[in-house]
Design an enzyme around this catalytic site. Structure first.
Site, PDB file in Angstrom:
ATOM      1  N   LYS A  53     -30.282   6.562   4.044  1.00 14.26           N
ATOM      2  CA  LYS A  53     -31.671   7.036   4.010  1.00 14.26           C
ATOM      3  C   LYS A  53     -31.696   8.564   3.964  1.00 14.26           C
ATOM      4  O   LYS A  53     -32.467   9.169   3.223  1.00 14.26           O
ATOM      5  CB  LYS A  53     -32.429   6.524   5.245  1.00 14.26           C
ATOM      6  CG  LYS A  53     -32.771   5.051   5.166  1.00 14.26           C
ATOM      7  CD  LYS A  53     -33.234   4.468   6.500  1.00 14.26           C
ATOM      8  CE  LYS A  53     -33.351   2.944   6.390  1.00 14.26           C
ATOM      9  NZ  LYS A  53     -33.553   2.270   7.673  1.00 14.26           N
ATOM     10  N   GLN A  97     -34.574   2.786  13.918  1.00 14.13           N
ATOM     11  CA  GLN A  97     -33.625   1.880  13.251  1.00 14.13           C
ATOM     12  C   GLN A  97     -33.359   0.658  14.127  1.00 14.13           C
ATOM     13  O   GLN A  97     -33.017   0.791  15.304  1.00 14.13           O
ATOM     14  CB  GLN A  97     -32.317   2.648  12.958  1.00 14.13           C
ATOM     15  CG  GLN A  97     -31.303   1.863  12.155  1.00 14.13           C
ATOM     16  CD  GLN A  97     -31.787   1.573  10.723  1.00 14.13           C
ATOM     17  OE1 GLN A  97     -32.384   2.415  10.056  1.00 14.13           O
ATOM     18  NE2 GLN A  97     -31.514   0.366  10.249  1.00 14.13           N
ATOM     19  N   ASP A 120     -42.226   2.171   8.435  1.00 14.57           N
ATOM     20  CA  ASP A 120     -41.591   0.850   8.334  1.00 14.57           C
ATOM     21  C   ASP A 120     -42.644  -0.256   8.313  1.00 14.57           C
ATOM     22  O   ASP A 120     -42.316  -1.413   8.056  1.00 14.57           O
ATOM     23  CB  ASP A 120     -40.632   0.618   9.513  1.00 14.57           C
ATOM     24  CG  ASP A 120     -39.168   0.722   9.097  1.00 14.57           C
ATOM     25  OD1 ASP A 120     -38.900   0.716   7.877  1.00 14.57           O
ATOM     26  OD2 ASP A 120     -38.306   0.792   9.988  1.00 14.57           O
TER      27      ASP A 120
END
Ligand code: NAP
Length: 289
Positions: A53, A97, A120
């Protein structure tokens, strides 16, 4: 019949190029979209995803900040970090994450993220908007799968769609996206009594179970769009949930693993970061009067 490959590499590159163009326009206005990624512990797969990322952010001009915290970090400390990032004007997107170490409450941490920065799309406010069919930040994987299905030119409305897997991050949002597109959607899981009975009538089949070769050729309708979300490491190699070679002979369209959905997931995260930056900056301007 050999299926057409839905090339995640090429499609994600197209999306990233579009996102990069938007970033260039932002920068001309003195705004640099910023993404903060919190990683707790040293899960090797998570570390790899986060590094990727960061690399993509750098390549298209998103400011990225990786916040690495040891596995034993207390919940309160991560909560403080999220609250600070919520307030920081250089940060437009915040991502925690997953998976997190077991002593942490994932739901509580995700729900602390400012929904406007929830790139997200896991905050219940964004899931709720999706549920109601309102514009929202969508989770990257189902958003990417939706783009992949659209890229085939196959109409979704009126089709039978089957999603294998019902997780909050892939299966459930995927099913709602397809339902919002007027597909007739079935969702299968571990206790589905006869998986083949569902998959073999699917015009659109999305598989997100994490079980290599769960879907074999006899389980697929001829001409179907087959999207393989699964990622499992077998003998050091990444494999999906679909028996790619055999299913390619039956399906109309199919995604490979690797080179499929994974690439799109990251491209959608970048798109979400720019989308978040656009709405946050618009809000800021309007609050200035
Ligand atoms: P998850 O939370 O473990 O959920 C897996 C789902 O699959 C569950 O709903 C489970 O049913 C169902 N399932 C498992 N075995 C099954 C079987 N034999 N038959 C039918 N359903 C079955 O996983 P996830 O986070 O959704 O991820 C799924 C897969 O996608 C994993 O391989 C993951 O690594 C991959 N993934 C890929 C990307 C990407 O960018 N390509 C992104 C996210 C995830 P129950 O609910 O009954 O347990």
């Amino acid at each position: 019949m050999a299926a057409q490959i839905i090339n995640g590499k090429a499609l994600s590159a197209e999306h990233l190029a579009g996102t990069q163009e938007a970033i260039i326009k932002f920068k001309a206005r003195g705004i640099v979209p910023g993404l903060a990624v919190i990683i707790v512990g040293e899960n090797p797969a998570s570390m790899k995803y986060v590094a990727n990322k960061e690399k993509i952010c750098q390549s298209i001009g998103i400011y990225s900040r990786i916040i690495r915290m040891p596995a034993h970090t207390p919940q309160a400390e991560i909560e403080t970090t999220i609250r600070q990032l919520n307030e920081e004007s250089a940060i437009h997107g915040i991502l925690v994450q997953l998976p997190l170490p077991p002593h942490l409450s994932t739901l509580r941490l995700l729900s602390l993220i400012n929904p406007a920065k929830d790139v997200d799309g896991f905050h219940y406010q964004n899931s709720g908007k999706l549920f109601y069919g309102l514009p929202s930040l969508l989770p990257g994987t189902p958003k990417g799968v939706h783009e992949m299905i659209k890229s085939t030119g196959v109409t979704i409305a009126g089709k039978d769609a089957v999603v294998v897997g019902r997780s909050n991050i892939v299966g459930k949002p995927m099913a709602i996206i397809l339902m919002n597109e007027d597909a007739t959607v079935s969702v299968c899981h571990k206790l589905t009594a006869d998986l083949k009975a569902y998959t073999s009538r699917a015009d659109i089949l999305v598989v997100a179970a994490g079980k290599p070769k769960l879907i074999t050729a006899d389980m697929v309708k001829p001409g179907a769009v087959v999207i393989d979300v699964g990622i499992t490491y077998v003998d050091g190699k990444v494999v999906g949930d679909v028996d790619f070679q055999a299913v390619s002979e039956v399906a109309g369209f199919i995604t490979p693993v690797p080179g499929g959905v994974g690439r799109m997931t990251v491209a959608m995260l970048m798109a979400n970061t720019v989308e978040a930056a656009a709405s946050i900056e618009a809000e800021r301007l309007s609050s200035l009067g």
